[in-house]
Scaffold this motif. Structure first.
Motif, short mmCIF file in Angstrom:
data_model
loop_
_atom_site.label_atom_id
_atom_site.label_comp_id
_atom_site.label_asym_id
_atom_site.label_seq_id
_atom_site.Cartn_x
_atom_site.Cartn_y
_atom_site.Cartn_z
N TYR A 115 51.64 98.40 -55.15
CA TYR A 115 50.62 99.15 -55.89
C TYR A 115 50.93 100.66 -55.94
O TYR A 115 50.83 101.28 -56.99
CB TYR A 115 49.25 98.91 -55.24
CG TYR A 115 48.11 99.70 -55.83
CD1 TYR A 115 47.49 99.30 -57.01
CD2 TYR A 115 47.64 100.85 -55.19
CE1 TYR A 115 46.44 100.03 -57.54
CE2 TYR A 115 46.58 101.58 -55.71
CZ TYR A 115 45.99 101.17 -56.88
OH TYR A 115 44.95 101.89 -57.40
N SER A 174 44.11 96.62 -60.05
CA SER A 174 43.18 95.52 -59.77
C SER A 174 42.33 95.10 -60.97
O SER A 174 41.83 94.00 -61.01
CB SER A 174 42.25 95.94 -58.64
OG SER A 174 41.34 96.94 -59.09
N ARG A 175 42.09 96.01 -61.91
CA ARG A 175 41.15 95.79 -63.04
C ARG A 175 39.75 95.42 -62.54
O ARG A 175 39.02 94.66 -63.17
CB ARG A 175 41.69 94.72 -63.99
CG ARG A 175 42.99 95.15 -64.66
CD ARG A 175 43.58 94.06 -65.50
NE ARG A 175 42.71 93.74 -66.62
CZ ARG A 175 42.95 94.10 -67.87
NH1 ARG A 175 44.03 94.79 -68.16
NH2 ARG A 175 42.12 93.76 -68.82
P1 FAD Z 1 42.65 100.42 -59.56
O1 FAD Z 1 43.86 101.28 -59.61
O2 FAD Z 1 42.83 99.02 -59.17
O3 FAD Z 1 41.63 101.15 -58.58
C1 FAD Z 1 40.61 100.45 -57.86
C2 FAD Z 1 39.27 101.06 -58.16
O4 FAD Z 1 39.22 102.41 -57.73
C3 FAD Z 1 38.91 101.10 -59.63
O5 FAD Z 1 38.42 99.86 -60.08
C4 FAD Z 1 37.88 102.21 -59.68
O6 FAD Z 1 36.60 101.75 -59.30
C5 FAD Z 1 38.38 103.16 -58.61
N1 FAD Z 1 39.17 104.24 -59.23
C6 FAD Z 1 40.50 104.26 -59.48
N2 FAD Z 1 40.87 105.44 -60.02
C7 FAD Z 1 39.74 106.18 -60.11
C8 FAD Z 1 39.46 107.49 -60.58
N3 FAD Z 1 40.41 108.32 -61.06
N4 FAD Z 1 38.18 107.92 -60.54
C9 FAD Z 1 37.18 107.14 -60.07
N5 FAD Z 1 37.40 105.89 -59.59
C10 FAD Z 1 38.65 105.42 -59.62
N6 FAD Z 1 36.63 104.70 -64.03
C11 FAD Z 1 35.47 104.01 -64.15
O7 FAD Z 1 35.23 103.09 -63.35
N7 FAD Z 1 34.56 104.30 -65.13
C12 FAD Z 1 34.78 105.30 -66.05
O8 FAD Z 1 33.92 105.54 -66.90
C13 FAD Z 1 36.01 106.01 -65.97
N8 FAD Z 1 36.30 106.98 -66.88
C14 FAD Z 1 37.51 107.65 -66.79
C15 FAD Z 1 37.80 108.66 -67.72
C16 FAD Z 1 39.02 109.34 -67.65
C17 FAD Z 1 39.33 110.44 -68.65
C18 FAD Z 1 39.95 109.02 -66.64
C19 FAD Z 1 41.26 109.75 -66.54
C20 FAD Z 1 39.66 108.05 -65.70
C21 FAD Z 1 38.44 107.35 -65.75
N9 FAD Z 1 38.12 106.36 -64.81
C22 FAD Z 1 36.93 105.68 -64.91
C23 FAD Z 1 38.97 106.14 -63.61
C24 FAD Z 1 40.08 105.09 -63.73
O9 FAD Z 1 40.82 105.27 -64.90
C25 FAD Z 1 39.56 103.64 -63.68
O10 FAD Z 1 38.66 103.47 -62.62
C26 FAD Z 1 40.75 102.69 -63.48
O11 FAD Z 1 41.66 102.81 -64.54
C27 FAD Z 1 40.24 101.26 -63.40
O12 FAD Z 1 41.31 100.38 -63.32
P2 FAD Z 1 41.51 99.47 -62.06
O13 FAD Z 1 40.23 98.84 -61.67
O14 FAD Z 1 42.65 98.55 -62.34
O15 FAD Z 1 41.92 100.54 -60.96
#
Ligand code: FAD
Length: 495
Positions: free
Chosen positions: A243, A256-257
């Motif tokens: 990761y 993880s999505r």
């Molecule tokens: P993983 O990489 O698997 O991460 C695990 C969890 O960690 C995520 O599901 C999420 O809950 C949290 N996380 C990860 N990165 C971030 C981050 N930068 N900020 C806050 N939490 C994070 N995330 C949202 O949940 N809702 C939003 O409305 C949102 N808007 C965003 C807007 C912008 C401009 C950017 C740059 C990022 C935003 N994010 C948002 C953060 C992030 O992009 C997503 O949480 C992430 O892409 C979700 O994919 P994942 O579950 O596979 O993440």
């Protein structure tokens, strides 16, 4: 900070029910409010209130509404298996919850805390009204790893820098282990008077009908606690290995999505945390090391950090943290905004991200950063325009994460990337989508374009370019960058 809760009054009949008010916690496991209600021995009434009247930043966008529909149906079915009913009401929670508690003769109303400005305001007012009416209101921590007021600087202030906040959060100890789902819910008989305020999930009209644009969302997702658990286990038992290195690659299924599941509470961050820790310590995740685990936990930390920033400064939902940005001469060109929204900017990685978002309600984090930088810097559009679009189109749209990340990318936020760091979308794409797999998937016009020029199609051989119906770039990268830096310099030079 929540107040100390009272004990139920002695003159309350033993069969007076407890109302569990579900909000952003659509799950049975690790749900302290539900566990408390079941443990009380009183009959339980499960309630969800949909309030479509919320304005602007607090309004639920169209994609999130679609998710909520599925999430409510899943919770309804899960509760039914436990012997309980999910009662769904529609309207102003401030008026409905106290009224429904009175109609049910409830001893207690319990919920898991939320931390956004409007949610806090509403919950505080409802708690006061219930207490005034002699009904116990009891709230629990379930939506974050560390509640915002528990991680503070030595001076008692909110942290403004993630690394310092994270260090202090980790030093405060491991998040509590998650609670199991109750085995059975002793459901109360529905109060007759509730018939007037309760509606079926269909009546909330959360899914689009005419036109039905949600086909891509249905293909990509199935909301619900069981599906969230599957996503979590699939990830920690395999995907988490690697990761730390691969999470920036949108062409790989490396993250993880779980973001919509966390947003709607089909899983809790504590469940995600402990599942990941157990996978490393139990050796279930092949090749996964401490580095991958630490990175994943810190991403969960970013989610909490965003919550804590908005808790400390609610005005950040719409105001720049760095107030010098109030004078930013945003261009806000409507045609540029439209091209960005529709994925027709002529920059493949930007267009791929915006089309992935439109089709599936989700976009990879690295690509979110690239498209947000492109909008706020190369196109010089106000970050609030991008934030509003994301709010409407993301299934994981979350007020704290969205606002804080947009401000972070735009350079006007807390601990933000400096404004002068302008992502070059072509270089970013070559680095993080080296074979062009991601771009070709979401921009099929470019399927036949060689990898050497897939991220910059205008550099292709003219014979290839002539065959590809793809827009020319709407802005010159060097010119857009220079324009943005000049606008920003104007702010810094202002007296
Ligand atoms: P993983 O990489 O698997 O991460 C695990 C969890 O960690 C995520 O599901 C999420 O809950 C949290 N996380 C990860 N990165 C971030 C981050 N930068 N900020 C806050 N939490 C994070 N995330 C949202 O949940 N809702 C939003 O409305 C949102 N808007 C965003 C807007 C912008 C401009 C950017 C740059 C990022 C935003 N994010 C948002 C953060 C992030 O992009 C997503 O949480 C992430 O892409 C979700 O994919 P994942 O579950 O596979 O993440």
């Amino acid at each position: 900070m929540p107040s100390v809760d009272d004990a139920p009054s002695a003159d309350m009949p033993a069969d007076a029910p407890v109302i569990v008010w579900f909000r952003n916690d659509l799950r049975l496991s690790d749900n302290p409010a539900l566990s408390h209600a079941v443990a009380s021995g009183r009959p339980v009434l499960c309630l969800f209130v949909h309030d479509p009247q919320h304005a602007r930043e607090h309004a639920l966008g169209a994609a999130a509404q679609w998710w909520l529909d599925g999430g409510l149906r899943a919770l309804h079915a899960d509760l039914a298996r436990m012997g309980a009913v999910l009662h769904v009401a529609c309207g102003d929670a401030l008026a409905l919850v106290p009224r429904m508690a009175a109609q049910a003769g409830a001893a207690e109303v319990v919920w898991n805390r939320r931390y956004d400005p409007l949610g806090r305001e509403t919950d505080t007012a409802i708690k006061a009204t219930l207490k005034h009416a002699g009904v116990i209101a009891h709230s629990f921590a379930a939506g974050v790893l560390y509640e915002p007021w528990t991680v503070r600087t030595r001076a008692g202030d909110a942290f403004r820098v993630f690394t310092a906040w994270w260090r202090a959060a980790r030093a405060s100890g491991e998040p509590l282990p998650p609670l199991p789902a109750p085995g059975h819910v002793h459901a109360a008989v529905s109060p007759g008077a509730w018939e007037g305020c309760c509606v079926g999930i269909d009546a909330l009209r959360l899914v689009p009908v005419s036109p039905d644009w949600a086909g891509g969302l249905r293909e990509a997702w199935q909301p619900g606690e069981a599906q969230a658990r599957d996503r979590l286990h699939h990830f920690v038992d395999g995907g988490l290995g690697g990761y730390a290195d691969a999470r920036d690659r949108p062409d790989l299924p490396a993250t993880s999505r779980l973001s919509p599941d966390l947003r709607f509470g089909h899983i809790s961050p504590r469940q995600a945390w402990h599942a990941a820790v157990a996978a490393v310590r139990g050796g279930a995740a092949g090749g996964m090391g401490e580095q991958d685990l630490e990175k994943f936990l810190s991403e969960l930390g970013w989610r909490d950090f965003a919550v804590s920033l908005l808790y400390a400064q609610p005005e950040l939902v719409s105001c720049n943290f760095r107030t010098e940005f109030d004078a930013m001469p945003w261009r806000n060109d409507a045609r540029d905004l439209c091209a960005w929204q529709q994925g027709r900017t002529g920059y493949p990685i930007v267009d791929a991200g915006m089309r992935q978002l439109w089709r599936t309600g989700w976009m990879h984090n690295r690509v979110r950063m690239i498209v947000a930088s492109f909008l706020t810097k190369h196109l010089l559009c106000d970050w609030r325009m991008g934030e509003a679009w994301f709010r409407d189109t993301l299934v994981d749209a979350d007020i704290a994460s969205n606002v804080i990340n947009w401000q972070w990318v735009a350079g006007c936020g807390v601990d933000a990337a400096p404004y002068f760091r302008v992502f070059n979308p072509v270089l970013q794409a070559r680095r993080f989508d080296p074979d062009g797999t991601y771009v070709r998937r979401w921009v099929p016009e470019l399927a036949g374009v060689p990898t050497s020029c897939v991220h910059a199609p205008w550099t292709c051989d003219p014979a290839i370019r002539a065959r590809v119906a793809y827009p020319s770039p709407i802005v010159d990268l060097q010119g857009g960058r220079a324009r943005a830096l000049a606008a920003w310099k104007g702010l810094s030079d202002a007296p």
